[in-house]
Design an enzyme around this catalytic site. Structure first.
Site, PDB file in Angstrom:
ATOM      1  N   SER A 151       0.855  -1.209   0.075  1.00  0.00           N
ATOM      2  CA  SER A 151       0.144   0.141  -0.005  1.00  0.00           C
ATOM      3  C   SER A 151       0.733   1.151  -0.065  1.00  0.00           C
ATOM      4  CB  SER A 151      -0.958   0.045   1.151  1.00  0.00           C
ATOM      5  OG  SER A 151      -0.236   0.065   2.438  1.00  0.00           O
ATOM      6  N   TYR A 152       2.103   1.200   0.672  1.00  0.00           N
ATOM      7  CA  TYR A 152       2.901   2.216   0.836  1.00  0.00           C
ATOM      8  C   TYR A 152       3.338   2.703  -0.377  1.00  0.00           C
ATOM      9  CZ  TYR A 152       7.056   5.041   2.041  1.00  0.00           C
ATOM     10  OH  TYR A 152       8.123   5.864   2.427  1.00  0.00           O
ATOM     11  N   ALA A 153       3.977   1.643  -1.068  1.00  0.00           N
ATOM     12  CA  ALA A 153       4.545   1.781  -2.583  1.00  0.00           C
ATOM     13  C   ALA A 153       3.709   2.309  -3.458  1.00  0.00           C
ATOM     14  CB  ALA A 153       5.302   0.324  -2.951  1.00  0.00           C
TER      15      ALA A 153
END
Ligand code: NAD
Length: 249
Positions: A151-153
């Site tokens: 999700s961060y990427a």
């Protein structure tokens, strides 16, 4: 690379990388509005940086998307202008891809991507006037696809994507948009390194300069450059300020 007479907004600036950026901008002469949801820490940062120039803290949880334009209004009311928007606030959940729910992914998008998107739109008329610039924060994780960072990427690459579109749409009007991907000793990274010492050691071994960056001296310095007239012909770039961890040569 003076920023005398310029005004900036720095999100996430109560601590870590963005605090280093805020400190460097203030010391270069800019007036800075620091935005963060950590009110006590934000006030302490404001107090600390006041010794170096004009700085104000604006407490706000950036997941309150409808309220975000008030940040830009506050900066312009206080400083009379806006030259630089730094979008650095970000939170996320590290989970294996198969364990990541839509609700987990929303944390990264609601704290990082949407505030960047909305604040860029709110700042646009003022950046148009000042021929200013945007500095967004991406991550090398978006390039490497590190495990547990789906999700961060995704949120970070979405930020780079809108940065490219804004570069094309706003360049003819004199507004620059760049992205910094840092590696630096923020509180967030320190906490992660303590919990994952082996992964951290492996990561450091992949940094060509073999040291972790300093939030102010390394990342802040790059932000001052990008915000300054010295970078007047630089837009649409992702600057890896990570000691050579990600090679783009
Ligand atoms: N430190 C690194 O090595 C590194 C590496 C790659 C990318 N980055 C990026 O650089 C930026 C700063 O990273 P950091 O390591 O200093 O992070 P950090 O976690 O130490 O600090 C993030 C700051 O953002 C604030 N924040 C988070 N969610 C918020 C919300 N909803 N509303 C208001 N404020 C909120 C936090 O309170 C905190 O002050 C982030 O965009 C991060 O993704 C950092």
């Amino acid at each position: 690379m003076t920023l005398e007479g310029k005004a900036a907004i720095v999100t996430g600036g109560a601590r870590g990388v963005a605090k280093g950026v805020a400190a460097a901008l203030v010391k270069a002469g800019a007036s800075v509005l620091i935005v963060d949801r950590e009110e006590t820490l934000g006030r302490e940062t404001e107090e600390e940086l006041r010794a170096f120039g004009q700085v104000a803290f604006f407490p706000m949880d950036l997941t309150r998307h409808d309220d975000l334009p008030s940040i830009v209004d506050a900066a312009v009311a206080r400083f009379g202008r806006l030259d630089t928007l730094v979008n650095a606030a970000q939170a996320s959940r590290q989970l294996w891809f198969m364990d990541t729910t839509v609700a987990d992914a929303r944390v990264a998008f609601d704290t990082g991507f949407w505030p960047t998107f909305i604040l860029m739109q709110a700042a646009y008329p003022h950046l148009l006037q000042s021929k200013g610039s945007v500095i967004n924060f991406g991550s090398g994780v978006g390039f490497s696809g590190s495990p547990t960072q789906a999700s961060y990427a995704a949120a970070k690459e979405a930020i780079r994507a809108i940065s490219k579109v804004a570069t094309n749409e706003w360049g003819p009007k004199g507004i620059r948009v760049n992205v910094i991907c840092p590696f630096a000793n923020s509180e967030g990274v320190q906490a992660w390194a303590e919990q994952n010492p082996e992964t951290y050691a492996a990561q450091l071994a992949g940094v060509s300069l073999r040291r972790i960056g300093d939030c102010e001296k390394d990342i802040g310095a790059a932000a001052v450059f990008l915000a300054s007239d010295a970078a007047a012909y630089i837009t649409g770039q992702t600057l890896m300020v990570d000691g050579g961890q990600t090679k783009t040569v």
